[in-house]
Scaffold this active site. Structure first.
Site, short mmCIF file in Angstrom:
data_model
loop_
_atom_site.label_atom_id
_atom_site.label_comp_id
_atom_site.label_asym_id
_atom_site.label_seq_id
_atom_site.Cartn_x
_atom_site.Cartn_y
_atom_site.Cartn_z
N TYR A 48 0.69 -1.23 0.21
CA TYR A 48 0.08 -0.05 0.19
C TYR A 48 0.79 1.28 0.14
O TYR A 48 0.39 2.50 0.34
CB TYR A 48 -0.99 0.04 1.22
N LYS B 179 4.97 -15.09 1.31
CA LYS B 179 4.81 -15.64 -0.28
C LYS B 179 6.38 -15.79 -0.78
O LYS B 179 6.60 -15.07 -1.89
CB LYS B 179 3.73 -14.68 -1.03
N ASP C 30 -1.25 -18.50 0.14
CA ASP C 30 -2.29 -19.16 -0.56
C ASP C 30 -2.68 -20.40 0.36
O ASP C 30 -3.93 -20.83 0.48
CB ASP C 30 -1.93 -19.69 -1.99
N ASP D 252 -5.28 -7.58 4.42
CA ASP D 252 -6.71 -7.07 3.76
C ASP D 252 -7.44 -8.18 3.40
O ASP D 252 -8.74 -8.50 3.93
CB ASP D 252 -6.43 -6.06 2.68
N ASP E 97 -10.94 -10.35 5.36
CA ASP E 97 -12.31 -10.30 4.95
C ASP E 97 -12.79 -12.02 4.74
O ASP E 97 -13.86 -12.30 5.11
CB ASP E 97 -12.49 -9.78 3.36
#
Ligand code: NAD
Ligand code: IPM
Ligand code: MN
Length: 357
Positions: free
Chosen positions: A138, A188, A221, A245, A249
């Site tokens: 970000y 990752k 993942d 983020d 969710d």
């Protein structure tokens, strides 16, 4: 008696509808306890303000906010204003401007809330996300060139500083140590061979300083899959801005829905005010109908009480929410009920009164 000064930015869409109920709960908690008081200052910033003035908040907005003890935010975003303009002009400007580098998001299945996971027990879904909130994906570094031509390109760079990476990971370990929990780092490193390899290195370095805290690293993942298949695997979870983020969710979905999930944007050093908000957006599809679920915003009110050291009151608010969820009489349509936003706020307030008396 301590009076806390709270800046309230209702914002757009359902934002003002849900912050109204969060204020109701804070007032009620203060009144019932007799130990504290709240003074709210509502600031009309957001997309309507933008359409009138060309800015999401006044030029000296951060300076105005500086004088408050905390910020309660509803949501930002309106179909009439591009999302990148509205979010960078307000929400992200505050997170970054006030160095609110910790985004603390509890993913806990409250009593009475329903998980869509068929085999999960209630106690299996109880994790705390520590999302990096000031840099990473970000950071806003990048650009575009050759607009409209075949060679046009866009570039967006992630920024992972040692200071930024280390402090968020350290925050997660401190939290886990206090609670006797494990830390799982989301990575990752297999594909992102610069930023995430660096993240993993810093993680290992900090973990070595906390030999008493179990430390795990998981690829993002696989973590998304494991949150669904083995949610009990996660206690304190530390993740970069974007990974955090997305996974929160998902976390909201397994813990009863987006209408229940809250997050605190913290400046742990308390040099600047921290900001408390539901993690959902402005929900233009249901705005103005008075049917938004205020529970997420009410949970952020509970986080405000915790942050000021009134954990007993913060816990009381969660218990009041659980009571209303268990009774199943006063729920908004997203939870299968037919109650209004204000009715849910009133029901939680009444339950809180009973708990605190
Ligand atoms: P959203 O969270 O606003 O809505 C997603 C879905 O969840 C919608 O169907 C909505 O009706 C439902 N929903 C959300 N909150 C609810 C609540 N409290 N009660 C009942 N239902 C609820 O996400 P979106 O649709 O992707 O984004 C809408 C706007 O909000 C966009 O402009 C986006 O940029 C912005 N946004 C802002 C924030 C923020 O201010 N923190 C967060 C996310 C999205
Ligand atoms: C959130 C939101 C914001 C984010 C958006 C609206 C910029 O999705 O708080 O989760 O990505 O941080
Ligand atoms: Mn989000």
């Amino acid at each position: 008696m301590k009076t806390y000064r709270i800046a309230v930015i209702g914002g757009d869409g359902i934002g003002p509808e849900v912050t109204r109920e969060a204020m109701k709960i804070l007032r009620r908690a203060a009144l019932s306890s007799g130990q504290l008081d709240f003074e709210f200052t509502e600031l009309p910033w957001g997309c309507t303000y933008f359409l009138k003035t060309g800015r999401m908040m006044p030029e000296d907005g951060l300076l105005q906010l500086c004088g408050f003890d905390a910020i309660l935010l509803g949501a930002v975003g309106d179909p009439r204003v591009p999302d990148n303009v509205s979010l960078h002009g307000l929400l992200l400007a505050i997170r970054r401007g006030f160095d609110q580098y910790v985004n603390l998001r509890p993913i806990t299945l409250l009593r009475g809330a329903q998980t869509p996971l068929r085999n999960a027990r209630r106690e299996d879904i109880n994790m705390t996300f520590v999302r990096e909130n000031s840099e990473g994906e970000y950071a806003g570094v990048g650009g575009r060139m050759y607009a409209g031509r075949p060679e046009e390109f866009a570039m967006q760079t992630g920024v992972f500083s040692r200071r930024g990476t280390e402090r968020i990971i350290r925050y997660a370990f401190e939290l886990a140590r206090r609670r006797g929990q494990s830390v799982t780092s989301i990575s990752k490193g297999n594909a992102l061979n610069h930023s995430m390899v660096f993240w993993d290195e810093v993680f290992r370095g900090v973990a070595a300083q906390y030999p008493d805290v179990a430390a795990h690293s998981m690829l993002v993942d696989a973590a998304a899959m494991m949150m669904v298949t083995h949610p009990e695997r996660f206690e304190v979870v530390v993740a970069s801005n974007l990974f955090g983020d997305i996974l929160t969710d998902l976390g909201a979905a397994i813990a009863g829905g987006i209408g229940l999930a809250a997050g605190a944007n913290l400046n742990p050093e308390r040099l600047y005010p921290s900001m408390f908000e539901p993690i959902h957006g402005s929900a233009p599809d249901i705005a103005g109908q008075g049917i938004a679920n205020p529970m997420a915003a009410i949970w952020s009110a509970s986080q405000i009480l915790d942050f000021f050291g009134h954990e007993d009151l913060g816990a009381g608010v969660l218990r009041a929410m659980e009571q209303v969820l268990c009774e199943q009489k006063t729920l908004t349509p997203d939870l299968g009920g037919s109650a209004s936003t204000a009715q849910v706020g009133d029901a939680v307030a009444a339950a809180l009164d009973a708990i605190l008396h």
